[in-house]
Design an enzyme around this catalytic site. Structure first.
Site, PDB file in Angstrom:
ATOM      1  N   ASN A   9      40.906  80.127  48.388  1.00  0.00           N
ATOM      2  CA  ASN A   9      41.964  80.476  49.628  1.00  0.00           C
ATOM      3  C   ASN A   9      40.725  81.630  49.877  1.00  0.00           C
ATOM      4  OD1 ASN A   9      44.169  81.023  51.113  1.00  0.00           O
ATOM      5  ND2 ASN A   9      44.552  82.368  49.480  1.00  0.00           N
ATOM      6  N   TRP A  10      39.987  80.705  50.979  1.00  0.00           N
ATOM      7  CA  TRP A  10      39.888  81.660  51.950  1.00  0.00           C
ATOM      8  C   TRP A  10      40.135  83.070  52.937  1.00  0.00           C
ATOM      9  CZ3 TRP A  10      35.703  78.321  54.697  1.00  0.00           C
ATOM     10  CH2 TRP A  10      33.920  78.570  53.530  1.00  0.00           C
ATOM     11  N   LYS A  11      42.468  82.882  52.677  1.00  0.00           N
ATOM     12  CA  LYS A  11      42.510  83.235  53.244  1.00  0.00           C
ATOM     13  C   LYS A  11      42.167  83.888  55.125  1.00  0.00           C
ATOM     14  CE  LYS A  11      44.234  85.944  49.583  1.00  0.00           C
ATOM     15  NZ  LYS A  11      44.391  87.304  48.758  1.00  0.00           N
ATOM     16  N   HIS A  95      52.437  81.178  48.351  1.00  0.00           N
ATOM     17  CA  HIS A  95      51.943  82.026  48.479  1.00  0.00           C
ATOM     18  C   HIS A  95      52.672  83.471  48.675  1.00  0.00           C
ATOM     19  CE1 HIS A  95      48.684  84.686  48.078  1.00  0.00           C
ATOM     20  NE2 HIS A  95      47.433  84.067  47.513  1.00  0.00           N
ATOM     21  N   GLU A 180      50.768  83.353  40.270  1.00  0.00           N
ATOM     22  CA  GLU A 180      50.387  84.631  40.355  1.00  0.00           C
ATOM     23  C   GLU A 180      50.742  85.808  40.496  1.00  0.00           C
ATOM     24  OE1 GLU A 180      46.901  82.739  43.359  1.00  0.00           O
ATOM     25  OE2 GLU A 180      48.194  83.459  44.326  1.00  0.00           O
ATOM     26  N   GLY A 186      44.388  90.615  44.564  1.00  0.00           N
ATOM     27  CA  GLY A 186      43.413  91.504  45.624  1.00  0.00           C
ATOM     28  C   GLY A 186      43.448  92.589  45.383  1.00  0.00           C
ATOM     29  N   SER A 226      42.727  88.056  41.540  1.00  0.00           N
ATOM     30  CA  SER A 226      41.943  89.433  40.670  1.00  0.00           C
ATOM     31  C   SER A 226      41.024  87.891  39.517  1.00  0.00           C
ATOM     32  CB  SER A 226      41.570  90.396  40.149  1.00  0.00           C
ATOM     33  OG  SER A 226      42.538  91.068  41.351  1.00  0.00           O
ATOM     34  N   GLY A 247      40.842  84.630  45.623  1.00  0.00           N
ATOM     35  CA  GLY A 247      40.821  84.489  46.526  1.00  0.00           C
ATOM     36  C   GLY A 247      39.331  85.562  46.838  1.00  0.00           C
ATOM     37  N   GLY A 248      39.317  86.135  47.289  1.00  0.00           N
ATOM     38  CA  GLY A 248      38.288  87.824  47.375  1.00  0.00           C
ATOM     39  C   GLY A 248      37.316  86.204  46.317  1.00  0.00           C
TER      40      GLY A 248
HETATM   41  C1  PEP Z   1      44.700  84.912  46.065  1.00  0.00           C
HETATM   42  O1  PEP Z   1      44.812  84.561  47.072  1.00  0.00           O
HETATM   43  O2  PEP Z   1      45.503  83.105  45.976  1.00  0.00           O
HETATM   44  C2  PEP Z   1      44.210  85.921  45.066  1.00  0.00           C
HETATM   45  C3  PEP Z   1      44.462  84.629  43.638  1.00  0.00           C
HETATM   46  O3  PEP Z   1      43.445  86.037  45.606  1.00  0.00           O
HETATM   47  P1  PEP Z   1      42.911  87.683  44.322  1.00  0.00           P
HETATM   48  O4  PEP Z   1      41.669  86.736  43.836  1.00  0.00           O
HETATM   49  O5  PEP Z   1      41.996  87.746  45.843  1.00  0.00           O
HETATM   50  O6  PEP Z   1      43.220  88.131  43.729  1.00  0.00           O
END
Ligand code: PEP
Length: 263
Positions: A9-11, A95, A180, A186, A226, A247-248
């Site tokens: 997920n590049w956000k 999300h 999640e 994040g 994370s 995400g990150g």
């Molecule tokens: C997400 O945005 O769905 C996510 C899990 O972010 P991160 O991996 O950065 O915690």
């Protein structure tokens, strides 16, 4: 047998040139014969760039959100038929950042209503996506306050029940649910793998009750929060975790390819 799935997920990140560089690296770093299904969800503006680069690859791509109406005067929105036209396989829905449920409040509370997706709007979005044969990635998860109040399972059950209202099990066979925990997104705080697996198992039992055993068995349940190269193998080897929403770590091709290898 459910195939493992890892979704990046590049956000709100990546210009077209950054997206091009990232995808070119991923195509070199990830074994094309991997058994893991991989998908990237870029911004709407970079979808076409990503789609073009992935056209002859084994990767999928998808969107980060959708509006449920088929078209019309809805400034700033994108419909499910437009996503289908752009070749999206997946679309993230519900999300915590679009529900307005932030683990650590980074925006003034008064602005949260701009984001506030509800179980009802998530339900409308799921129906619009399923109508276009796009596989939804339905995100559910508790905030830190809800975990501390020991209401995690109840919160998730309510999110599933509301989001899946009026949807038949057979319609959701290719659907995905992502657990999640909001406090893990994040923040660098990963949910303990045994606890993440317990909640994913709870989600599958809830899906059995809402749909039936066949449908529940076919749905892939991901963990997100994370995930990185160093914890992916531990998380993804848990019996009830079918992969990850990342995400990150998906913004860095080396790190993301390590996550995929972990799966
Ligand atoms: C997400 O945005 O769905 C996510 C899990 O972010 P991160 O991996 O950065 O915690």
């Amino acid at each position: 047998m459910r195939k493992k799935l890892v979704v990046g997920n590049w956000k709100m990140n990546m210009t077209r040139s950054q997206a091009t560089a990232a995808i070119e690296s991923l195509l070199l770093l990830i074994d094309p014969n991997t058994d893991v299904e991989v998908a990237i969800c870029p911004t709407y503006l970079t979808l076409e760039t990503v789609a073009h680069l992935l056209r002859r690859s084994h990767f999928h791509y998808g969107a980060q959100n959708v509006f449920w109406m088929p078209g019309g005067a809805f400034t700033g929105n994108v419909s499910a038929s437009m996503l289908a036209d752009a070749g999206c396989t997946f679309c993230i829905v519900g999300h915590s950042e679009t529900r307005g449920r932030f683990g650590k409040l980074e925006v003034p509370e008064s602005t949260l209503s701009y984001f506030s997706e509800t179980n009802e709007t998530v339900n409308l979005k799921l129906k619009a996506l399923l109508y276009q044969s796009i596989h939804p990635i339905l995100c559910v998860g508790e905030t830190l306050a809800e975990r501390e109040a020991e209401t995690t399972d109840a919160v998730i059950y309510e999110q599933l029940k509301g989001a899946l209202d009026g949807i038949e099990g057979v319609e959701f066979y290719n659907g995905v649910v992502a657990y999640e925990p909001v406090w893990a997104i994040g923040t660098g705080k990963t949910c303990d793998s045994a606890e993440a697996s317990r909640v994913c198992g709870f989600i599958r039992r809830a899906l059995t009750e809402i749909f039936d055993a066949d449908a529940a068995d076919s749905v892939r349940i991901l963990y997100g929060g994370s995930v990185k190269g160093s914890n992916a193998a531990d998380l993804f080897s848990q019996p009830d975790i079918d992969g990850g929403l990342v995400g990150g770590a998906s913004l860095d091709a080396d790190e993301f390819s390590r996550v995929v290898r972990g799966a």
